[in-house]
Scaffold this active site. Structure first.
Site, PDB file in Angstrom:
ATOM      1  N   CYS A   1       0.842  -1.192   0.000  1.00  0.00           N
ATOM      2  CA  CYS A   1       0.000   0.000   0.000  1.00  0.00           C
ATOM      3  C   CYS A   1       0.879   1.244   0.000  1.00  0.00           C
ATOM      4  CB  CYS A   1      -0.897  -0.053   1.235  1.00  0.00           C
ATOM      5  SG  CYS A   1      -1.585   1.528   1.713  1.00  0.00           S
TER       6      CYS A   1
ATOM      7  N   CYS B 197      -9.513   5.576  13.915  1.00  0.00           N
ATOM      8  CA  CYS B 197      -8.839   6.335  12.862  1.00  0.00           C
ATOM      9  C   CYS B 197      -7.385   6.565  13.281  1.00  0.00           C
ATOM     10  CB  CYS B 197      -9.542   7.664  12.662  1.00  0.00           C
ATOM     11  SG  CYS B 197      -8.756   8.669  11.386  1.00  0.00           S
TER      12      CYS B 197
ATOM     13  N   HIS C  49     -16.453   7.732   8.089  1.00  0.00           N
ATOM     14  CA  HIS C  49     -15.504   8.720   8.604  1.00  0.00           C
ATOM     15  C   HIS C  49     -14.322   8.866   7.651  1.00  0.00           C
ATOM     16  CE1 HIS C  49     -12.911  10.885  11.446  1.00  0.00           C
ATOM     17  NE2 HIS C  49     -11.951  10.040  11.077  1.00  0.00           N
TER      18      HIS C  49
ATOM     19  N   CYS D  54      -7.057   1.090  -0.637  1.00  0.00           N
ATOM     20  CA  CYS D  54      -6.729  -0.249  -1.148  1.00  0.00           C
ATOM     21  C   CYS D  54      -7.805  -1.270  -0.801  1.00  0.00           C
ATOM     22  CB  CYS D  54      -5.410  -0.742  -0.571  1.00  0.00           C
ATOM     23  SG  CYS D  54      -4.002   0.269  -0.986  1.00  0.00           S
TER      24      CYS D  54
ATOM     25  N   CYS E   4       9.485 -54.525  34.253  1.00  0.00           N
ATOM     26  CA  CYS E   4       8.140 -54.116  33.825  1.00  0.00           C
ATOM     27  C   CYS E   4       7.580 -53.027  34.746  1.00  0.00           C
ATOM     28  CB  CYS E   4       7.198 -55.309  33.763  1.00  0.00           C
ATOM     29  SG  CYS E   4       7.133 -56.272  35.265  1.00  0.00           S
TER      30      CYS E   4
ATOM     31  N   HIS F  25       3.547 -59.339  37.542  1.00  0.00           N
ATOM     32  CA  HIS F  25       3.939 -58.694  36.304  1.00  0.00           C
ATOM     33  C   HIS F  25       3.099 -57.434  36.117  1.00  0.00           C
ATOM     34  CE1 HIS F  25       5.344 -58.109  32.304  1.00  0.00           C
ATOM     35  NE2 HIS F  25       4.160 -58.328  31.755  1.00  0.00           N
TER      36      HIS F  25
HETATM   37 ZN   LIG Z   1     -10.032  10.510  11.432  1.00  0.00          ZN
HETATM   38 ZN   LIG Z   2      -3.565   1.826   0.552  1.00  0.00          ZN
END
Ligand SMILES: [Zn+2]
Ligand SMILES: [Zn+2]
Ligand SMILES: [Zn+2]
Ligand SMILES: [Zn+2]
Ligand SMILES: [Zn+2]
Ligand SMILES: [Zn+2]
Lengths: 544, 96
Positions: A45, A98, A115, A137, A207, A498
């Site tokens: 990106c 954000c 937003h 993207c 054993c 045994h």
């Molecule tokens: Zn923001």
């Molecule tokens: Zn991007």
């Protein structure tokens, strides 16, 4: 790691929260899909570069510290309060923040998208997983620098919470990567494979050792410890029993079919537990306890790197043996005069249970009396059940006039009653049915049949049962449920006998181990057997 | 907000505050790897990508397509265990 191949579970296995019923596969070696291959657009990106200006690193760190990983109590309090979608008030719905301003929005209803579009703030961070999303993207971005910061901050946060690395996924070190590259052979456990089953040659009445080795190598948490190469040896010479066990686990899980010859193990046992030396038949129970003790003593180097956290078992040791096998037994001695109670708690590795037919009277505990349906065992056949033995073990016992104890309340010797209960349950509960009676008068074997269940509920035998059953919501009892995974049997007489064992693989496949010979067994074979040592594994493990 | 979602919000806040949410998340992650769920999901995602072509699929397409299948494939034992832990947590912090 040694040998031509590596065995690994994909993530670090911490005994404290491994759930056995979900153990379907061990991944031997795991090629982790590298991040880069997951990245949507090969070029990456380009919008992230706009973010990478000025003080972006410290800023991003603060966001991870405060709103994503929230390691301190203070940041968690703040996160709990403030992290809600600014548009719809949702707490969940894939909340994102954000990266350019203080705005929280949910992803599900596209409030964070709104937003981003309105403010042209292209990047947002997922508040639960820490991924960073680019709205241009339409993909999460896989940026090395940012991922590095995220990982570092997550580690710090875990440390702050005392979580340690126990929840982190395993990532190979450089050395491990080299080993993996040089050893391309991989082994995967499928639901029906029998890797891990291997006979043991009898080296002359050994054993008693073989049956315990079979039980230990099929103890899920112990196997995970050894197969993930967690022992750091601090022993000087090459006489470490833990190292030998590591070697043994490699042998067992190597896929080889031929019986293993455990002569080195025998030699080490003779060296470290001299009372077991010699070619006579020994008691398997005695061997188990001696082996656990030597393993615990040789584990010294493994216990230091646990974030300095205090051991949470009555043996005050963090070694793998104590983590798995140590429980705490509470003993309450009640003065019959002042009713003052003095309580002590002692560590235990196993519980030795009296049986009917021994010279100490087993009843007056009425067969199938109160709580007769506990653990779904029926008394139809009139047989004693393991639950009966445990009820007897935890009943108040009058100590009598010949065993007066000095009472702290009365400051004098008084008659008292004593009651044992489980204060702390171990992850593996090992029950020893006292079939061998050695008294001054006689030595004999008690062959009384004791029925034992596949699943055992330990709630009734716990110290806090009265307090807890009234308090906990229904269904919580599952937390102290145990599943049978190994049974050691003794055939024959005291003089010439045994040992064999039944061990469980996967969820419900049983095998009989008779020294070098391993055969498939039915659940009925297991439950109908006499039973000398019974191994139960806790099904739900609390993380501490 | 109705009563149910208020309750959910309150529980979620408590889980976050005590750090339990993070632990549950990591626990779940580990469980899902152990039971093979993660491998199943990976295979499903690959199928979707192969079908639609790498160029024409976004993360969100995958999420939309895979989420219902993913939910259905979580073993009951895993759900039960998570529920147990949440119950135990609530019992301990029963001021809610
Ligand atoms: Zn923001
Ligand atoms: Zn991007
Ligand atoms: Zn919203
Ligand atoms: Zn060692
Ligand atoms: Zn120890
Ligand atoms: Zn007294």
């Amino acid at each position: 790691c040694n040998g031509a191949w590596l065995q690994r579970k994909q993530h670090t296995l911490q005994p404290t929260y491994y759930v056995m019923s979900l153990y379907p596969q061990i991944m031997f070696c795991f090629g982790r899909a590298r991040r880069s291959s997951r990245c949507g657009s090969p070029a990456g990106c380009s919008h992230v570069n706009a973010y990478k200006v000025d003080n972006w690193r410290p800023n991003l760190r603060v966001i991870y510290q405060c709103f994503v990983w929230s390691g301190s109590a203070e940041t968690r309090r703040r996160k709990a309060k403030s992290c809600i979608c600014h548009m719809c008030g949702a707490h969940l719905n894939r909340l994102h923040s954000c990266l350019y301003c203080v705005f929280f929005g949910c992803f599900t209803k596209k409030h964070i998208h709104e937003h981003a579009k309105n403010k042209r703030h292209n990047l947002a961070i997922d508040l639960l997983y820490g991924g960073i999303y680019c709205f241009v993207c339409q993909d999460y971005i896989y940026d090395k620098d940012m991922e590095q910061i995220a990982k570092e901050e997550q580690r710090k946060a875990w440390k702050l919470q005392g979580v340690g690395e126990k929840y982190s996924t395993w990532e190979p070190t450089k050395r491990e990567l080299d080993l993996l590259r040089h050893n391309p052979k991989r082994r995967k456990m499928t639901t029906n494979c029998t890797i891990g089953l291997r006979g043991l040659i009898n080296l002359g009445n050994t054993c008693f050792m073989n049956c315990i080795v079979q039980a230990l190598t099929h103890t899920p948490l112990l196997r995970d410890f050894f197969l993930s190469d967690r022992h750091k040896c601090e022993m000087q010479s090459n006489s470490c029993l833990v190292c030998e066990m590591s070697q043994l686990f490699q042998e067992f899980y190597s896929g080889h079919r031929s019986p293993h010859i455990p002569f080195r193990l025998l030699h080490l046992v003779w060296t470290h537990a001299r009372h077991l030396a010699g070619y006579e038949q020994q008691d398997a129970h005695e061997f188990l306890i001696a082996a656990l003790d030597v393993l615990h003593r040789h584990c010294k180097g493994d216990t230091t790197n646990d974030n300095g956290k205090k051991a949470n078992n009555p043996n005050h040791c963090n070694c793998i043996i104590d983590q798995i096998f140590t429980g705490g037994l509470q003993s309450d001695v009640t003065c019959q005069v002042c009713h003052g109670v003095s309580t002590t708690i002692d560590p235990f590795w196993d519980i030795s249970l009296d049986l009917p037919g021994s010279s100490t009277p087993f009843w007056p505990l009425s067969p199938g009396g109160d709580g007769g349906t506990v653990n779904g065992e029926s008394h139809l056949s009139g047989a004693t059940t393991l639950t009966d033995c445990l009820r007897r073990f935890t009943r108040p016992e009058h100590l009598g006039s010949s065993a007066k104890i000095k009472c702290g309340g009365c400051h004098s010797y008084q008659e008292s009653t004593k009651q044992l209960t489980m204060k702390k349950l171990p992850i593996v509960a090992c029950f020893h049915l006292k079939r061998f009676e050695h008294s001054a008068k006689l030595r004999r074997k008690i062959t009384t049949y004791v029925s034992f269940p596949l699943e055992l509920d330990m709630t009734p035998f716990m110290a806090s049962r009265w307090a807890s059953t009234n308090y906990l919501p229904p269904g919580l009892y599952v937390l102290v449920r145990y599943a049978l995974f190994a049974v050691v049997n003794h055939q024959g007489t005291l003089e010439s006998g045994h040992y064999t064992s039944f061990i469980r693989q996967h969820k419900d496949q049983w095998f009989k181990c008779d020294d070098a010979i391993i055969t498939k067994a039915s659940i009925k074979d297991v439950l109908d057997s006499e039973g000398y040592l019974l191994f139960y594994h806790k099904q739900f493990l609390e993380y501490e | 907000m109705n009563k149910d979602s208020q309750m959910r919000a309150a529980i979620n806040q408590k889980l976050i505050e005590m750090g339990e949410r993070e632990r549950l998340k990591e626990l779940l992650r580990a469980k899902l790897v152990e039971c093979g769920w993660k491998d199943q999901m990976k295979a499903q995602c690959k199928d979707v990508i192969r079908e639609k072509g790498l160029e024409h699929v976004t993360v969100e397409d995958l999420v939309v397509e895979i989420t219902p299948k993913g939910r259905a494939l979580v073993p009951d034992s895993v759900k039960k265990e998570l529920l147990q832990r949440i119950r135990a947590f609530l019992a301990q912090h029963s001021t809610l």
